[in-house]
Write a protein that holds these residues in place. Structure first.
Motif, PDB file in Angstrom:
ATOM      1  N   ARG A  12      56.758  81.344 -36.018  1.00  0.00           N
ATOM      2  CA  ARG A  12      55.565  81.507 -36.857  1.00  0.00           C
ATOM      3  C   ARG A  12      54.700  82.653 -36.363  1.00  0.00           C
ATOM      4  O   ARG A  12      54.042  83.328 -37.147  1.00  0.00           O
ATOM      5  CB  ARG A  12      54.767  80.205 -36.926  1.00  0.00           C
ATOM      6  CG  ARG A  12      55.444  79.148 -37.777  1.00  0.00           C
ATOM      7  CD  ARG A  12      54.557  77.960 -38.055  1.00  0.00           C
ATOM      8  NE  ARG A  12      54.284  77.142 -36.898  1.00  0.00           N
ATOM      9  CZ  ARG A  12      55.005  76.093 -36.507  1.00  0.00           C
ATOM     10  NH1 ARG A  12      56.057  75.721 -37.202  1.00  0.00           N
ATOM     11  NH2 ARG A  12      54.670  75.413 -35.447  1.00  0.00           N
ATOM     12  N   GLU A  15      56.258  86.265 -37.661  1.00  0.00           N
ATOM     13  CA  GLU A  15      56.634  86.343 -39.063  1.00  0.00           C
ATOM     14  C   GLU A  15      56.613  87.783 -39.575  1.00  0.00           C
ATOM     15  O   GLU A  15      55.872  88.634 -39.086  1.00  0.00           O
ATOM     16  CB  GLU A  15      55.738  85.460 -39.912  1.00  0.00           C
ATOM     17  CG  GLU A  15      54.295  85.895 -39.975  1.00  0.00           C
ATOM     18  CD  GLU A  15      53.411  84.889 -40.671  1.00  0.00           C
ATOM     19  OE1 GLU A  15      53.912  83.986 -41.356  1.00  0.00           O
ATOM     20  OE2 GLU A  15      52.194  85.004 -40.509  1.00  0.00           O
ATOM     21  N   GLU A  19      57.098  87.302 -45.185  1.00  0.00           N
ATOM     22  CA  GLU A  19      56.813  85.892 -44.899  1.00  0.00           C
ATOM     23  C   GLU A  19      55.309  85.638 -44.913  1.00  0.00           C
ATOM     24  O   GLU A  19      54.850  84.625 -45.448  1.00  0.00           O
ATOM     25  CB  GLU A  19      57.394  85.490 -43.549  1.00  0.00           C
ATOM     26  CG  GLU A  19      58.891  85.410 -43.527  1.00  0.00           C
ATOM     27  CD  GLU A  19      59.468  85.231 -42.132  1.00  0.00           C
ATOM     28  OE1 GLU A  19      60.621  84.797 -42.046  1.00  0.00           O
ATOM     29  OE2 GLU A  19      58.780  85.521 -41.125  1.00  0.00           O
ATOM     30  N   TRP A  23      53.616  83.143 -47.507  1.00  0.00           N
ATOM     31  CA  TRP A  23      52.892  81.997 -46.950  1.00  0.00           C
ATOM     32  C   TRP A  23      51.471  81.941 -47.508  1.00  0.00           C
ATOM     33  O   TRP A  23      50.951  80.865 -47.813  1.00  0.00           O
ATOM     34  CB  TRP A  23      52.877  82.057 -45.432  1.00  0.00           C
ATOM     35  CG  TRP A  23      52.139  80.920 -44.793  1.00  0.00           C
ATOM     36  CD1 TRP A  23      51.094  81.011 -43.929  1.00  0.00           C
ATOM     37  CD2 TRP A  23      52.385  79.508 -44.954  1.00  0.00           C
ATOM     38  NE1 TRP A  23      50.664  79.751 -43.558  1.00  0.00           N
ATOM     39  CE2 TRP A  23      51.444  78.818 -44.168  1.00  0.00           C
ATOM     40  CE3 TRP A  23      53.303  78.784 -45.689  1.00  0.00           C
ATOM     41  CZ2 TRP A  23      51.405  77.433 -44.098  1.00  0.00           C
ATOM     42  CZ3 TRP A  23      53.260  77.398 -45.625  1.00  0.00           C
ATOM     43  CH2 TRP A  23      52.312  76.738 -44.837  1.00  0.00           C
ATOM     44  N   ARG A  38      55.996  75.740 -43.009  1.00  0.00           N
ATOM     45  CA  ARG A  38      56.521  77.037 -42.583  1.00  0.00           C
ATOM     46  C   ARG A  38      57.272  76.865 -41.276  1.00  0.00           C
ATOM     47  O   ARG A  38      56.745  76.263 -40.339  1.00  0.00           O
ATOM     48  CB  ARG A  38      55.341  77.991 -42.422  1.00  0.00           C
ATOM     49  CG  ARG A  38      55.656  79.368 -41.981  1.00  0.00           C
ATOM     50  CD  ARG A  38      54.416  80.237 -42.015  1.00  0.00           C
ATOM     51  NE  ARG A  38      53.355  79.660 -41.200  1.00  0.00           N
ATOM     52  CZ  ARG A  38      52.587  80.357 -40.374  1.00  0.00           C
ATOM     53  NH1 ARG A  38      52.735  81.650 -40.265  1.00  0.00           N
ATOM     54  NH2 ARG A  38      51.660  79.762 -39.685  1.00  0.00           N
ATOM     55  N   GLN A  39      58.503  77.380 -41.226  1.00  0.00           N
ATOM     56  CA  GLN A  39      59.322  77.315 -40.016  1.00  0.00           C
ATOM     57  C   GLN A  39      59.363  75.892 -39.473  1.00  0.00           C
ATOM     58  O   GLN A  39      59.057  75.636 -38.318  1.00  0.00           O
ATOM     59  CB  GLN A  39      58.800  78.291 -38.949  1.00  0.00           C
ATOM     60  CG  GLN A  39      58.691  79.719 -39.386  1.00  0.00           C
ATOM     61  CD  GLN A  39      60.032  80.389 -39.617  1.00  0.00           C
ATOM     62  OE1 GLN A  39      61.071  79.840 -39.304  1.00  0.00           O
ATOM     63  NE2 GLN A  39      60.000  81.579 -40.179  1.00  0.00           N
ATOM     64  N   ASP A  57      62.520  79.219 -43.560  1.00  0.00           N
ATOM     65  CA  ASP A  57      61.236  79.930 -43.554  1.00  0.00           C
ATOM     66  C   ASP A  57      60.155  79.059 -44.179  1.00  0.00           C
ATOM     67  O   ASP A  57      59.061  78.929 -43.634  1.00  0.00           O
ATOM     68  CB  ASP A  57      61.355  81.254 -44.310  1.00  0.00           C
ATOM     69  CG  ASP A  57      62.258  82.245 -43.590  1.00  0.00           C
ATOM     70  OD1 ASP A  57      62.299  82.229 -42.343  1.00  0.00           O
ATOM     71  OD2 ASP A  57      62.924  83.040 -44.272  1.00  0.00           O
ATOM     72  N   GLU A  68      63.939  80.974 -48.428  1.00  0.00           N
ATOM     73  CA  GLU A  68      64.251  81.923 -47.364  1.00  0.00           C
ATOM     74  C   GLU A  68      63.813  83.318 -47.768  1.00  0.00           C
ATOM     75  O   GLU A  68      64.067  83.761 -48.895  1.00  0.00           O
ATOM     76  CB  GLU A  68      65.756  81.930 -47.071  1.00  0.00           C
ATOM     77  CG  GLU A  68      66.264  80.657 -46.442  1.00  0.00           C
ATOM     78  CD  GLU A  68      65.726  80.393 -45.049  1.00  0.00           C
ATOM     79  OE1 GLU A  68      65.316  81.355 -44.362  1.00  0.00           O
ATOM     80  OE2 GLU A  68      65.725  79.234 -44.640  1.00  0.00           O
ATOM     81  N   ASN A 100      63.171  90.504 -48.713  1.00  0.00           N
ATOM     82  CA  ASN A 100      61.797  90.846 -48.336  1.00  0.00           C
ATOM     83  C   ASN A 100      61.164  91.811 -49.336  1.00  0.00           C
ATOM     84  O   ASN A 100      60.013  91.643 -49.733  1.00  0.00           O
ATOM     85  CB  ASN A 100      61.756  91.446 -46.938  1.00  0.00           C
ATOM     86  CG  ASN A 100      61.863  90.402 -45.844  1.00  0.00           C
ATOM     87  OD1 ASN A 100      61.845  89.207 -46.114  1.00  0.00           O
ATOM     88  ND2 ASN A 100      61.976  90.851 -44.618  1.00  0.00           N
TER      89      ASN A 100
END
Length: 119
Positions: A12, A15, A19, A23, A38-39, A57, A68, A100
């Motif tokens: 975390r 990240e 992410e 989040w 998260r995680q 994730d 993910e 991403n």
């Protein structure tokens, strides 16, 4: 040796930008009132009785949904990811994978796909 909880905390802290952005949209029940973690470690028992941990994730227990955020490292982990997805789907979980770049550049589209899978 680091335990699983400490390892998740470390993840975390490290990240990615994607992410972090995702989040921000998922936390505090912002998306459709669903709680995301998260995680968060998911424990699976192997055929040999050993505990295996998978750390998605993002995870929504209510919707049985794993999300993910795939960065460049996943280009080298395709077989691992495929096996991991199989194990998690065998547990009744649905897995959504986003690149991403997709998260960073098309957040509304990503959130729309997530919402469609929350039922």
């Amino acid at each position: 040796m680091i335990n699983i909880i400490e390892f998740c905390r470390e993840l975390r802290q490290r990240e990615t930008i994607a992410e972090k952005m995702l989040w921000f949209e998922l936390r505090n029940r912002k998306l459709a009132g669903k709680k995301f973690l998260r995680q968060h470690p998911l424990c699976v028992q192997s055929y040999f009785g050993k505990s295996l941990y998978y750390i998605p994730d993002f995870y929504c227990y209510e919707a049985k949904l794993v999300i993910e955020a795939d960065g460049p490292i996943h280009l080298y982990k395709k077989e691992y990811d495929k096996n991991r997805d199989k194990v998690l789907s065998d547990l009744g979980l649905q897995i959504l994978r986003f690149e991403n770049d997709e998260i960073i550049n098309n957040m509304n589209e990503v959130l729309g796909k997530i919402i469609l899978n929350l039922d």
